[in-house]
Design an enzyme around this catalytic site. Structure first.
Site, PDB file in Angstrom:
ATOM      1  N   GLU A 132       0.874  -1.170   0.000  1.00 21.01           N
ATOM      2  CA  GLU A 132       0.000   0.000   0.000  1.00 21.01           C
ATOM      3  C   GLU A 132       0.912   1.220   0.000  1.00 21.01           C
ATOM      4  O   GLU A 132       1.827   1.299   0.816  1.00 21.01           O
ATOM      5  CB  GLU A 132      -0.875   0.013   1.266  1.00 21.01           C
ATOM      6  CG  GLU A 132      -1.848   1.184   1.248  1.00 21.01           C
ATOM      7  CD  GLU A 132      -2.664   1.346   2.532  1.00 21.01           C
ATOM      8  OE1 GLU A 132      -2.308   0.734   3.555  1.00 21.01           O
ATOM      9  OE2 GLU A 132      -3.655   2.106   2.476  1.00 21.01           O
ATOM     10  N   ARG A 148       5.492 -13.024   9.226  1.00 22.56           N
ATOM     11  CA  ARG A 148       6.251 -11.840   8.848  1.00 22.56           C
ATOM     12  C   ARG A 148       7.535 -11.789   9.660  1.00 22.56           C
ATOM     13  O   ARG A 148       7.665 -12.422  10.705  1.00 22.56           O
ATOM     14  CB  ARG A 148       5.414 -10.584   9.049  1.00 22.56           C
ATOM     15  CG  ARG A 148       4.980 -10.368  10.488  1.00 22.56           C
ATOM     16  CD  ARG A 148       4.390  -8.972  10.755  1.00 22.56           C
ATOM     17  NE  ARG A 148       4.356  -8.119   9.603  1.00 22.56           N
ATOM     18  CZ  ARG A 148       3.248  -7.563   9.111  1.00 22.56           C
ATOM     19  NH1 ARG A 148       2.084  -7.815   9.674  1.00 22.56           N
ATOM     20  NH2 ARG A 148       3.302  -6.761   8.087  1.00 22.56           N
ATOM     21  N   LYS A 179       4.533  -0.107  10.654  1.00 22.61           N
ATOM     22  CA  LYS A 179       4.540   1.225  10.045  1.00 22.61           C
ATOM     23  C   LYS A 179       4.136   2.302  11.041  1.00 22.61           C
ATOM     24  O   LYS A 179       4.656   3.408  11.038  1.00 22.61           O
ATOM     25  CB  LYS A 179       3.559   1.251   8.872  1.00 22.61           C
ATOM     26  CG  LYS A 179       4.206   0.922   7.537  1.00 22.61           C
ATOM     27  CD  LYS A 179       3.207   1.165   6.412  1.00 22.61           C
ATOM     28  CE  LYS A 179       3.688   0.453   5.146  1.00 22.61           C
ATOM     29  NZ  LYS A 179       2.644   0.454   4.102  1.00 22.61           N
TER      30      LYS A 179
END
Length: 562
Positions: free
Chosen positions: A37, A263, A273
RNA sequence: UGGGGUGUGGCCAAGUGGUAAGGCAAAGGACUUUGGAUCCUUUAUUCCCAGGUUCGAAUCCUGGCACCCCAGCCA
């Protein structure tokens, strides 16, 4: 990427691929994608996702797409697509001509939504956001069906078109899939698939005021692109039934399959983030490309190589268990890479003046020094030597402790590639007790740092000739956080390491370094790997970042004593 | 208390019924004009726990336990 990435051929995803190919599923093809994104900078965790997707495609003779998942115009910006592209290019993954955007498919997605409505599988819901939440139920209690769930197809079609036409304000209505409000999987409780957002999109401008949700846009984008294996992280496991629901109900033949993996987490840093943004916006670091950040731009500025990053991602494996990989592993990878490729150079971080009493005043000679012992074919460079030198303050002790192989009163050591020197006297600041100058003699018979008489000289120090030395600033980076896992409960900012950056000015480096370019990497002998800070280099400043220190068994011995 | 996952040495991680790979870290040693690099050696009688099946189980069965994720009109 030409290297063999062993973890990639051993993991469970490859096994799925093997079986699919055996069964001739997808015509035996493999097609993956990386779907960022564009709402921030990518980090080393993203790099691992890229490696897995790109690497698996490569390893299986398949293709790899880059697709921006730009379905939320309130968060996404062109600036981020540019930086993400730059970072992925730098990493070396190649999407060839297949750069896509989910927004490329808005028309087709809209058509699919209309189809769902026509099939009685989606409806326009007028409930407010709060009401939808209430109707959804909880983890243990089933939800209630929306009062708008049984609207006629005609009415739904009309309403959806008017949503698209902009007749309703932001947040006024949504399109929902008609699935099962009693499902134990919250994602299946009539999920929202379109919301109204009167917000210009950085690519489609004002064309749309309704935007698809991730759960809807993602499987469709994958299907439109012919993706076969849609790899994502563990938290999407619960979304997989929904991913499949859309593809089944829209009749895609041979739909892609979603496969989840854990992850990447690394000790002593953060990866989310949100937290990275807090570090930047709170001024705890100097921007997204601060060399302490785990962002790709931060690692790049720090001096990490793409090869080391990929090696690290490969070594950390692909699995389904949440794990926290030690940052020592990353440091090992960059050391291993730079040991082979980085030219050696001498730099004195904390200079102590040395006068060689028996060396003629005003004379300069040039000595040979290997550029890189790991690559002898690279040859040698010339180093000036003179009566006045600098050595590391650390390399002299008034009272040398046991096993200290360096200089002390009356002791002899070797100056790397130069001469043996013996300390005959030293000056000390009477106030502070600090050693301010060494008086030494050199042995002219030991030129090059060697004698035939079998003398045992244990210590070798790095040095730099004072008249020709160049002053530089050196930035020493340490772990950003004190604890292994700052993501664990509590305010992660309180765990920040106050010594994550030490700026050392007045360092004395060998003159050749003046000619270094932005980002050039070196091994500063006995100190570590450094690169010329690219940002400062552009301003003409001679600033070096410490990428990683050399393994230091002396320091380790000292530490053990404490 | 619903659902989805995961549990193999300090940290990652192979292993898929035949007697616990590999990497990092750690420790010892060799070598060395970087206390670097390199090279040797050592480190799980045991795989979350408890039962069971089997000649044989980390792998199969049963029952527990621990941890992670899910109740955005974010992705």
């Amino acid at each position: 990427m030409s290297k063999d990435y062993s973890a990639l051929t051993e993991n469970f995803i490859q096994k799925v691929i093997d079986q699919d190919r055996e069964e001739k599923k997808y015509g035996g093809q493999v097609h993956t994608r990386f779907p960022p994104e564009p709402n921030g900078y990518i980090h080393i965790g993203s790099a691992k996702a890229i490696l897995i997707n790109y690497g698996l495609a490569q390893a299986n003779g398949g293709k790899f797409n880059l697709r921006f998942d730009d379905t939320d115009p309130t968060k996404e910006e062109e600036e981020f697509v540019e930086s993400i592209i730059e970072d992925i290019k730098w990493l070396g993954a190649d999407w060839e001509d297949r750069l896509f955007f989910a927004s490329d498919y808005f028309d087709k997605m809209y058509e699919c939504a209309v189809q769902l409505i026509k099939d009685g599988k989606a409806f326009v819901c007028d409930l407010s956001q709060e009401e939808i939440r209430e109707y959804r139920g909880t983890l243990t209690k089933p939800g209630k069906e929306s009062p708008y769930r049984e609207r006629s197809i005609v009415e739904n079609l009309d309403l959806f078109e008017r949503m698209k036409a902009g007749e309703f304000p932001t947040g006024n209505r949504v399109l929902r899939a008609k699935i099962d409000m009693a499902s134990p999987n919250m994602n299946m409780r009539d999920p929202v698939i379109y919301r109204i957002q009167h917000n210009p999109h950085f690519r489609t401008g004002d064309k749309w005021c309704i935007y698809p949700m991730y759960d809807y846009a993602h499987p469709l984008s994958d299907a439109f692109e012919g993706i076969t294996h849609s790899l994502c992280s563990l938290e999407f496991e619960d979304n997989r039934p929904l991913y499949n629901w859309f593809l089944e109900n829209l009749d895609f033949p041979e739909p892609p399959q979603q496969i989840e993996f854990a992850r990447l987490n690394i000790s002593h840093t953060v990866m989310s983030k949100r937290k990275l943004r807090r570090l930047v916006e709170g001024g705890h670091v100097n921007g997204w490309d601060d060399p302490r950040m785990p962002t790709i731009c931060g690692l790049r500025r720090r001096g990490y190589t793409p090869e080391a990053i990929w090696d690290f991602c490969d070594r950390s494996g692909v699995a389904k268990s949440n794990s926290l990989v030690s940052i020592a592993q990353l440091e090992h990878c960059i050391r291993e890479d730079l040991n082979i490729r980085a030219p050696r150079v001498m730099a004195v971080l904390d200079p102590l003046k040395v006068i060689i009493e028996n060396y003629p005043e005003g004379e300069t000679e040039y000595l040979d020094s290997e550029i890189n012992p790991e690559q002898p074919e690279l040859g040698k460079r010339k180093l000036p030597f003179s009566r006045e030198l600098y050595i590391e303050k650390d390399d002299f002790r008034e009272d040398p402790p046991k096993k200290f192989f360096r200089l002390g009163p009356g002791r002899e050591i070797r100056l790397k590639d130069a001469y043996y020197i013996k300390c005959v006297d030293y000056k000390k600041d009477p106030e502070t007790g600090e050693i301010t100058e060494l008086r030494c003699t050199y042995d002219p018979e030991t030129k090059g740092g060697w004698s035939e008489d079998g003398r045992k000289v244990r210590g070798t120090a790095h040095w730099v000739s004072a008249p020709q030395a160049v002053s530089a600033e050196i930035r020493i980076y340490n772990h950003l956080f004190n604890s292994e896992n700052p993501e664990e409960e509590g305010d992660f900012l309180e765990d920040l390491n106050p010594d994550s950056l030490e700026i050392v000015s007045g360092c004395m480096v060998e003159p050749g370094l003046k000619k270094s370019g932005p980002g050039d990497r070196f091994q500063f002998l006995r100190k570590g790997y450094f690169n010329r800070d690219p940002v400062e280099a552009k301003k003409g400043n001679l600033v070096f970042n410490r990428i990683v220190p050399l393994r230091d068994t002396w320091a380790k011995m000292q530490k053990k004593k404490d």
